[in-house]
Design a protein around this motif. Structure first.
Motif, mmCIF file in Angstrom:
data_model
loop_
_atom_site.group_PDB
_atom_site.id
_atom_site.type_symbol
_atom_site.label_atom_id
_atom_site.label_comp_id
_atom_site.label_asym_id
_atom_site.label_seq_id
_atom_site.Cartn_x
_atom_site.Cartn_y
_atom_site.Cartn_z
ATOM 1 N N VAL A 202 42.187 45.860 35.865
ATOM 2 C CA VAL A 202 40.952 46.624 35.695
ATOM 3 C C VAL A 202 40.575 46.715 34.222
ATOM 4 O O VAL A 202 39.404 46.540 33.846
ATOM 5 N N LEU A 203 41.554 46.982 33.363
ATOM 6 C CA LEU A 203 41.280 47.088 31.933
ATOM 7 C C LEU A 203 40.744 45.774 31.373
ATOM 8 O O LEU A 203 39.822 45.773 30.540
ATOM 9 N N THR A 204 41.277 44.664 31.838
ATOM 10 C CA THR A 204 40.877 43.361 31.308
ATOM 11 C C THR A 204 39.500 42.935 31.790
ATOM 12 O O THR A 204 38.736 42.313 31.034
ATOM 13 N N LEU A 205 39.133 43.264 33.027
ATOM 14 C CA LEU A 205 37.929 42.698 33.633
ATOM 15 C C LEU A 205 36.734 43.637 33.687
ATOM 16 O O LEU A 205 35.608 43.170 33.848
ATOM 17 N N LEU A 433 48.342 37.762 37.180
ATOM 18 C CA LEU A 433 47.171 38.456 36.638
ATOM 19 C C LEU A 433 45.913 37.614 36.789
ATOM 20 O O LEU A 433 44.837 38.141 37.113
ATOM 21 N N ALA A 434 46.018 36.303 36.548
ATOM 22 C CA ALA A 434 44.849 35.433 36.668
ATOM 23 C C ALA A 434 44.327 35.408 38.099
ATOM 24 O O ALA A 434 43.116 35.557 38.345
ATOM 25 N N THR A 435 45.234 35.229 39.066
ATOM 26 C CA THR A 435 44.795 35.159 40.463
ATOM 27 C C THR A 435 44.351 36.521 40.975
ATOM 28 O O THR A 435 43.324 36.632 41.665
ATOM 29 N N ALA A 436 45.108 37.569 40.642
ATOM 30 C CA ALA A 436 44.704 38.914 41.074
ATOM 31 C C ALA A 436 43.358 39.285 40.475
ATOM 32 O O ALA A 436 42.513 39.890 41.153
ATOM 33 N N GLY A 437 43.130 38.908 39.210
ATOM 34 C CA GLY A 437 41.835 39.189 38.595
ATOM 35 C C GLY A 437 40.699 38.444 39.269
ATOM 36 O O GLY A 437 39.626 39.001 39.512
ATOM 37 N N ALA A 469 29.166 47.800 40.250
ATOM 38 C CA ALA A 469 30.071 46.650 40.270
ATOM 39 C C ALA A 469 31.412 46.990 39.628
ATOM 40 O O ALA A 469 32.475 46.601 40.138
ATOM 41 N N ARG A 470 31.396 47.732 38.533
ATOM 42 C CA ARG A 470 32.651 48.091 37.863
ATOM 43 C C ARG A 470 33.463 49.080 38.692
ATOM 44 O O ARG A 470 34.694 48.976 38.766
ATOM 45 N N LEU A 471 32.777 50.018 39.322
ATOM 46 C CA LEU A 471 33.486 50.949 40.206
ATOM 47 C C LEU A 471 34.071 50.215 41.406
ATOM 48 O O LEU A 471 35.195 50.510 41.842
ATOM 49 N N ALA A 472 33.328 49.234 41.930
ATOM 50 C CA ALA A 472 33.825 48.461 43.070
ATOM 51 C C ALA A 472 35.037 47.632 42.678
ATOM 52 O O ALA A 472 35.978 47.475 43.473
ATOM 53 N N LEU A 473 35.038 47.086 41.454
ATOM 54 C CA LEU A 473 36.203 46.347 40.964
ATOM 55 C C LEU A 473 37.441 47.240 40.946
ATOM 56 O O LEU A 473 38.516 46.844 41.431
#
Length: 608
Positions: A202-205, A433-437, A469-473
């Motif tokens: 979440v912090l990264t994306l 992290l890449a795939t989960a992101g 969109a950010r809350l949904a992420l």
């Protein structure tokens, strides 16, 4: 009809930026090696190789902050083909594939190739049948594409709800594998490790959405690839004097094969639909490495290959990434890079499995009394490896190995410095992290664009749209983390179920939506619902032992059922209107303006 070719601006300094990242990552690894040589504490080494790369990924993601919807949802449509292909190759089967498949190759040999072949074929099918046309359409999500293609809000909501299920399964699998890799750094609980990964994603994306994902996941994929290649290349030099494990593993396999025959490892003739993949925990070496169709039957091999083909080609966390390339040519080119890099990674993990078998073979084939080396005692103490010789001389079939620890055990077995072990573990964390992101941002976009805002085609204000969109992420990542904690299921099993569900529900409809004009919204809805429901029932029946087959084979029933339902219902209902037929014709023309962007611009003008 005239078309104007529009491409996004590609930053010419990207190569320089990622060259700097690779230099920083290599410097971090070398510094850790130097610290180890100077006698620095192991805690410092772990912290350096764990927190250092994560800090770099987070910095890249936060620095990609944007308030532009096109940047957030499609990375401005200016991601070069190589970087798109790099991330596609890494996120197709993710850290789950890297870790669990390495163990599967080690335990059952070539039978695990069904997953590799299916993944490679999926990229080829995506490049030929779907990617160029999805890029021409330009939708941010697969449900958005289906909704606009058939002019149906109901279909858009239905597809969003159905696709959320396999995406949650993949996200939970990646979080569990990532947490397993973190345990090589710190012996913390899996729940805490999962929560840490969710926070990092979440912090990264959250700052830049797909823009943050494009560049942070490129860095993570580079780190994962380096961490995979470096240890096995060193082992290849030690064993064969050639730093190309993909080539030098062949002669080693011949030696291992002769030893397996001498040790009496069985040649198994399984039923046609047998699919006996090793699970979590300790599993025995079941068969000779190069013996085909020992744990996986011939028909099951074909079914799983086709299931992976359909699932990878239509994966809702992979396909929308091609919408971020500057043009249709780049979309095709990115799939070529993805196929190449995916193939290199899969050849490498096969080499890891062969070298690990070679090390174990050396123990049992020695003349005289069998003596276990220090690394064997270390892995046995950690619960990664066990031997059951019943008081006699141990053989290869006496060994049991943890499937998910084979990849990370190779540096230990080769007696490399601890820094190399932590480098490999950090690579698995980066891959997770890449795939989960990628899955989290795709699922968040589906939740915000197709469920929260799915009842209208009119684009909302940029500020509120990005807030949602950010809350949904965050909600998608948190929900997957909760699922990974409360329902601990084998990650490889979760991945295979998710790909079976994706392929059965969306692949027939996506292909028909481009190549069969007669398909209408009723047929598309029936195809998605039928494929999904039949596959779910087949998975449940298989896991309950009602059918005698593994749940991973469920797509063998669900995929044709979905295709037949889509065609039959479409033929039994009215033909689509003329405007949708013209839309299909426009989709098939690779050049010209992106259809989704043109539609959104026209809707904004009408709103004004």
């Amino acid at each position: 009809m005239s078309f104007s070719h529009r491409t996004g601006y590609v930053n010419p300094r990207l190569g320089t930026y990622f060259g700097i990242f690779m230099s920083a990552f290599a410097a971090l690894a070398m510094m850790t090696l130097i610290f180890e040589g100077l006698g620095v504490s192991d805690d410092t080494l772990r912290l350096t190789m764990f927190a250092g790369p994560i800090g770099l990924y987070a910095a890249i993601g936060i620095a990609s902050f944007t308030n532009e919807p096109l940047d957030y949802f499609a990375s401005g449509r200016r991601v070069p083909a190589f970087y798109t292909g790099l991330v596609l190759a890494q996120t197709a089967i993710g850290a789950t594939g890297l870790v669990a498949l390495t163990g599967a190759f080690f335990l059952i040999g070539f039978d695990a190739l069904c997953i590799v072949i299916g993944g490679l074929a999926g990229f080829v099918v995506m490049a030929v049948l779907l990617a160029p046309f999805f890029r021409k359409f330009g939708a941010f999500t697969v449900p958005s594409y289906l909704g606009k293609r058939f002019d149906s809000r109901a279909l858009r909501l239905t597809a969003a709800g159905i696709l959320a299920v396999p995406m949650l399964l993949v996200l939970a699998a990646e979080l569990r594998i990532g947490a397993h890799a973190i345990a090589w750094f710190y012996p913390i609980s899996q729940s805490l490790a999962v929560m840490m990964l969710v926070a990092v994603v979440v912090l990264t994306l959250a700052a830049g959405g797909m823009r943050s994902l494009a560049w942070s996941s490129s860095a993570q994929s580079i780190a994962a690839l380096l961490a995979l290649l470096v240890p096995v290349a060193i082992v290849a030099v030690i064993v064969t004097n050639l730093p190309l494990p993909q080539l030098s593993a062949g002669p080693v396999l011949r030696t291992v094969g002769r030893a397996e025959a001498a040790q009496g490892l069985p040649i198994i003739l399984p039923p046609m639909l047998a699919f006996d993949m090793p699970g979590e925990g300790l599993s025995p070496i079941a068969k000779r490495y190069s013996d085909a169709f020992g744990s996986v039957g011939p028909l099951a091999f074909i079914i799983v290959t086709l299931s992976l083909l359909a699932g990878v080609a239509s994966a809702p966390w992979l396909l929308p990434r091609v919408a971020g390339t500057p043009g249709v040519y780049e979309a095709r080119k990115s799939l070529g890079w993805a196929t190449l890099l995916f193939g290199i990674a899969m050849l490498t993990i096969g080499s890891v499995a062969i070298f690990m078998r070679d090390y174990l073979t050396d123990i049992v084939t020695v003349a005289g009394t069998v003596r276990f080396p220090q690394w064997f005692e270390t892995l046995q103490t950690q619960g990664i490896l066990a031997v059951n010789a019943d008081g006699g001389r141990p053989t290869l079939s006496s060994f049991s190995v943890s499937r998910d620890d084979v990849l990370l055990s190779l540096p230990v077995v080769a007696e490399m410095p601890a820094a190399v072990v932590y480098l490999a573990a950090g690579g698995v964390v980066a891959a997770a992290l890449a795939t989960a992101g990628a899955v989290a941002i795709a699922l968040g976009n589906i939740l915000s664009e197709d469920i929260v805002n799915g009842l209208t085609w009119l684009p909302t204000k940029s500020t509120s749209r990005l807030i949602v969109a950010r809350l949904a992420l965050g909600a998608a990542a948190a929900l997957a983390g909760f699922l990974a904690i409360v329902a601990p299921t084998d990650p490889l099993e979760l991945l295979l179920w998710a790909i079976a569900l994706t392929g059965a529900s969306t692949f027939p409809v996506l292909v028909l939506s481009i190549w069969w004009k007669r398909l209408n919204e009723f047929g598309a809805t029936a195809g998605i619902l039928t494929g999904f429901c039949v596959t779910v029932l087949a998975i449940i029946a298989g896991e309950a032992g009602l059918t005698g087959t593994d749940g991973a084979l469920a797509a063998a029933i669900g995929l044709p059922a979905g295709a037949v339902a889509a065609i039959a219902v479409a033929l039994a209902t009215p033909a689509p209107p003329r405007n949708l037929l013209e839309l299909v014709r426009d989709i098939r023309v690779p050049g010209g303006e992106i259809l989704y962007d043109r539609e959104m611009r026209q809707l904004r003008r009408r709103k004004i």
